[in-house]
Design a protein around this motif. Structure first.
Motif, PDB file in Angstrom:
ATOM      1  N   GLN A 211       0.905  -1.215  -0.040  1.00 64.83           N
ATOM      2  CA  GLN A 211       0.028  -0.146  -0.085  1.00 64.83           C
ATOM      3  C   GLN A 211       0.753   1.353   0.111  1.00 64.83           C
ATOM      4  O   GLN A 211       0.568   2.286  -0.663  1.00 64.83           O
ATOM      5  N   TRP A 212       1.964   1.230   0.863  1.00 68.05           N
ATOM      6  CA  TRP A 212       2.924   2.254   0.790  1.00 68.05           C
ATOM      7  C   TRP A 212       3.330   2.488  -0.635  1.00 68.05           C
ATOM      8  O   TRP A 212       3.572   3.907  -0.897  1.00 68.05           O
TER       9      TRP A 212
ATOM     10  N   GLU B  47       1.956   1.819  -3.596  1.00 72.84           N
ATOM     11  CA  GLU B  47       0.773   2.154  -4.395  1.00 72.84           C
ATOM     12  C   GLU B  47       0.429   3.645  -4.321  1.00 72.84           C
ATOM     13  O   GLU B  47       0.240   4.481  -5.018  1.00 72.84           O
ATOM     14  N   ASP B  48       0.524   4.089  -2.791  1.00 73.84           N
ATOM     15  CA  ASP B  48       0.318   5.532  -2.702  1.00 73.84           C
ATOM     16  C   ASP B  48       1.421   6.358  -3.227  1.00 73.84           C
ATOM     17  O   ASP B  48       1.060   7.473  -3.343  1.00 73.84           O
TER      18      ASP B  48
ATOM     19  N   ARG C 232       1.129  -5.591  -8.702  1.00 77.12           N
ATOM     20  CA  ARG C 232       0.344  -5.281  -8.199  1.00 77.12           C
ATOM     21  C   ARG C 232      -1.104  -6.235  -8.069  1.00 77.12           C
ATOM     22  O   ARG C 232      -1.664  -6.284  -7.258  1.00 77.12           O
TER      23      ARG C 232
ATOM     24  N   ILE D   4      -4.619  -4.523  -1.998  1.00 73.42           N
ATOM     25  CA  ILE D   4      -4.604  -3.031  -1.578  1.00 73.42           C
ATOM     26  C   ILE D   4      -5.689  -2.009  -2.195  1.00 73.42           C
ATOM     27  O   ILE D   4      -6.373  -2.612  -3.078  1.00 73.42           O
ATOM     28  N   GLU D   5      -5.669  -0.783  -1.730  1.00 70.91           N
ATOM     29  CA  GLU D   5      -6.703   0.075  -2.327  1.00 70.91           C
ATOM     30  C   GLU D   5      -6.004   0.766  -3.510  1.00 70.91           C
ATOM     31  O   GLU D   5      -4.945   1.655  -3.470  1.00 70.91           O
TER      32      GLU D   5
END
Length: 264
Positions: free
Chosen positions: A146-147, A149-150, A239, A244-245
């Protein structure tokens, strides 16, 4: 002492000198070795990665005197501190006559428990280092999907601005960052391997390594565009394996930006 089978004789001779010298200092309570020494995977190109555990009351004095201590070991020809890797407690040294690299990480004894990989005790007083290691399991820092992807799409935008502006070497360095911080660690972690950046990726994940080759560019616009798009392709594939979002809005905007701003 039971040295690992893969320890080269040249490294063994130097290690014996180091241990003999350091254990004479009453402020030093233990010496450990990590990295390829601990995994018994050394060769003649390997470093000696040493942890020097110090009596907490003497730590500041040792830090002040550490170059004097290191200089007292026969063969030292150069040394410097490790601020460039974010570790000021580290001293990196080179020893003649076999050009052997030694990392000395000086730590207060309780801090020796915090470590990223297994560490073998080479010498200690009263089981102090062994007992300290028992208080905490070693833990290699793992990538957080997630880190990544952000941040990933802002990273893509950054790469696009560098290519569009003609800052090609800057873009090259940034693609290296993406390989080391995002792509390779994710691939290794998904394969159940220690996510240690791109280190030995060629042998650890040979098929993925072939794909990763296509992210290596020349300092030329078209080559950089192809490599950046390959980074995006590999990231999207990785991914898919994570829960994850997803920031689809950022993804679409930054991919479009890359295409628009770097087209001929």
């Amino acid at each position: 002492m039971n040295y690992p089978k893969t320890l080269p004789e040249t490294h063994k001779q130097l290690l014996d000198k180091i241990i003999t010298t350091l254990k004479k200092d009453q402020r030093i309570l233990g010496i450990g070795a990590s990295g390829s020494y601990a995994s018994d995977a050394m060769d003649k190109y390997s470093d000696l990665d040493l942890v020097i555990a110090v009596n907490p009351a003497d730590f500041d004095d040792i830090m002040t005197e550490r170059f004097t201590i290191i200089n007292s070991i026969e063969g030292k020809i150069a040394a410097f501190t490790g601020e460039h890797v974010g570790e000021p407690r580290l001293v990196i040294a080179l020893y003649a006559p076999h050009a052997i690299h030694v990392d000395y990480k000086f730590v207060s004894l309780p801090d020796a428990a915090t470590r990223v990989d297994d560490t073998k005790v080479l010498w200690e007083k009263d089981q102090l280092l062994t007992d300290t290691f028992k208080t905490k399991k070693h833990q290699y820092p793992c990538p957080e999907p997630q880190w990544i992807e952000d941040r990933f799409w802002i990273w893509v935008h950054y790469a696009a601005t560098k290519i569009a502006r003609g800052e090609y070497f800057e873009a090259l360095e940034f693609l290296s960052f993406l390989r080391n911080v995002a792509l390779s660690p994710l691939a290794l972690q998904q394969a159940g391997l220690t996510p240690s950046g791109v280190r030995k990726i060629e042998t650890r994940l040979p098929e993925f390594s072939k794909e990763l080759e296509l992210t290596a560019a020349k300092p030329e616009k078209e080559s950089l565009i192809i490599a950046t798009n390959k980074c995006i392709e590999l990231y999207l594939e990785l991914r898919e394996n994570e829960q994850i979002e997803i920031n689809i809005e950022a993804q679409e905007m930054c991919v479009t930006y890359l295409k628009q701003e770097t087209q001929a």
